[in-house]
Design an enzyme around this catalytic site. Structure first.
Site, mmCIF file in Angstrom:
data_model
loop_
_atom_site.group_PDB
_atom_site.id
_atom_site.type_symbol
_atom_site.label_atom_id
_atom_site.label_comp_id
_atom_site.label_asym_id
_atom_site.label_seq_id
_atom_site.Cartn_x
_atom_site.Cartn_y
_atom_site.Cartn_z
ATOM 1 N N HIS A 57 0.834 -1.202 0.000
ATOM 2 C CA HIS A 57 0.000 0.000 0.000
ATOM 3 C C HIS A 57 0.873 1.260 0.000
ATOM 4 C CE1 HIS A 57 -3.618 2.372 1.500
ATOM 5 N NE2 HIS A 57 -2.609 3.166 1.864
ATOM 6 N N GLU A 58 1.832 1.295 0.903
ATOM 7 C CA GLU A 58 2.694 2.470 1.006
ATOM 8 C C GLU A 58 3.668 2.558 -0.159
ATOM 9 O OE1 GLU A 58 1.695 4.513 2.958
ATOM 10 O OE2 GLU A 58 0.506 3.286 4.339
ATOM 11 N N HIS A 61 1.930 4.340 -2.968
ATOM 12 C CA HIS A 61 1.960 5.797 -2.775
ATOM 13 C C HIS A 61 3.312 6.360 -3.205
ATOM 14 C CE1 HIS A 61 -1.853 6.315 -0.830
ATOM 15 N NE2 HIS A 61 -1.547 5.619 0.254
#
Length: 261
Positions: A57-58, A61
């Site tokens: 997820h990170e 980003h």
């Protein structure tokens, strides 16, 4: 504009590899019944799988920000998938795991620091915020598709099926909750570039409380019931059996004993 990073800046962290290995070994232990405690094996499988998804997820980003113009991403270690490189390890890893333990809720925390001033264009800013939840959507799909296509209909141990359903449910809850337009969550980050400057300044002080506010609302029985009914409708649409994720959560809470005892 260059997005080049050095080899060391994009080398996958041994910590992330270790998390994947723990997930694999724990999954094997759940499938074969090798572990003396099935619940503990489910716990390790789900926690490791959940943290792996948080790292991805990170990473999404960070990678999107890199291509959007923030060339400092590589030097910060965000491309190594190392959770210890995040700006707030407690918010990014520890707190989401606590949310899972306390309420069976998948809710990512805040993490990578992006130098937004280096990025121009509202669409780029929105895409950077959307990249993380889209990873949760992809993870949820991958975990639910075996149910959809009947790959788990026969010969699959019940604890493994339940653990997989629970992990899939966590991804669904993470995607839904993180897309809410609440300050501090990615959903707000998606719409924020399109809001007026004065409005953004007014809500900025509340961003640090957004995550806890959402979690607190889910403790309200009426809100909790509506939310999980919606989550169940999503997982059921993909063929996940009724009650499978709840059984997985029961196994996950190994400290409460065998759910069949």
């Amino acid at each position: 504009m260059t997005t080049a990073v050095t080899r060391s800046e994009r080398r996958i962290s041994p910590i992330f590899i270790g998390l994947v290995a723990i997930m694999g070994v724990a999954g094997w232990a759940v499938w074969t019944g090798f572990s003396a405690s099935t619940g503990f094996a489910v716990f390790l499988f789900v926690v490791a799988g959940w943290v792996v998804s948080l790292c991805l997820h990170e990473y999404a980003h960070a990678r999107t920000a890199l291509h959007g113009g923030d060339i400092t991403i590589g030097a910060k270690g965000y491309l190594t998938l190392n959770p210890l490189k995040y700006t707030h390890a407690v918010l990014s890893i520890v707190l989401p795991v606590i949310f899972v333990i306390l309420g069976g809720i998948g809710l990512p925390g805040g993490a990578v620091f992006i130098e937004r001033g280096r990025i121009s264009g509202r669409w780029k800013h929105s895409l950077i915020s959307a990249a993380g939840p889209l990873v949760n959507v992809a993870c949820a799909m991958l975990l639910m598709l075996p149910f959809t296509f009947g790959a788990l209909d026969a010969g699959v141990p019940i604890p493994f099926l339940a653990a997989l359903a629970f992990l899939a449910m966590l991804q669904v809850t993470a995607a839904i909750l993180n897309l809410l337009p609440v300050p501090g969550l990615d959903g707000y980050g998606i719409v924020e570039p399109w809001l007026s400057y004065s409005f953004r300044r007014q809500v900025e002080p509340f961003a640090q409380f957004g995550l806890l506010a959402v979690f607190g609302c889910l403790w309200i029985p009426e809100v909790n019931a509506v939310f999980f009914n919606f989550v169940d409708s999503v997982t059921h649409a993909f063929g996940v059996p009724d009650g499978a994720s709840s059984l997985g959560y029961a196994y996950f809470q190994f400290w409460k004993g065998d759910p069949f005892s």
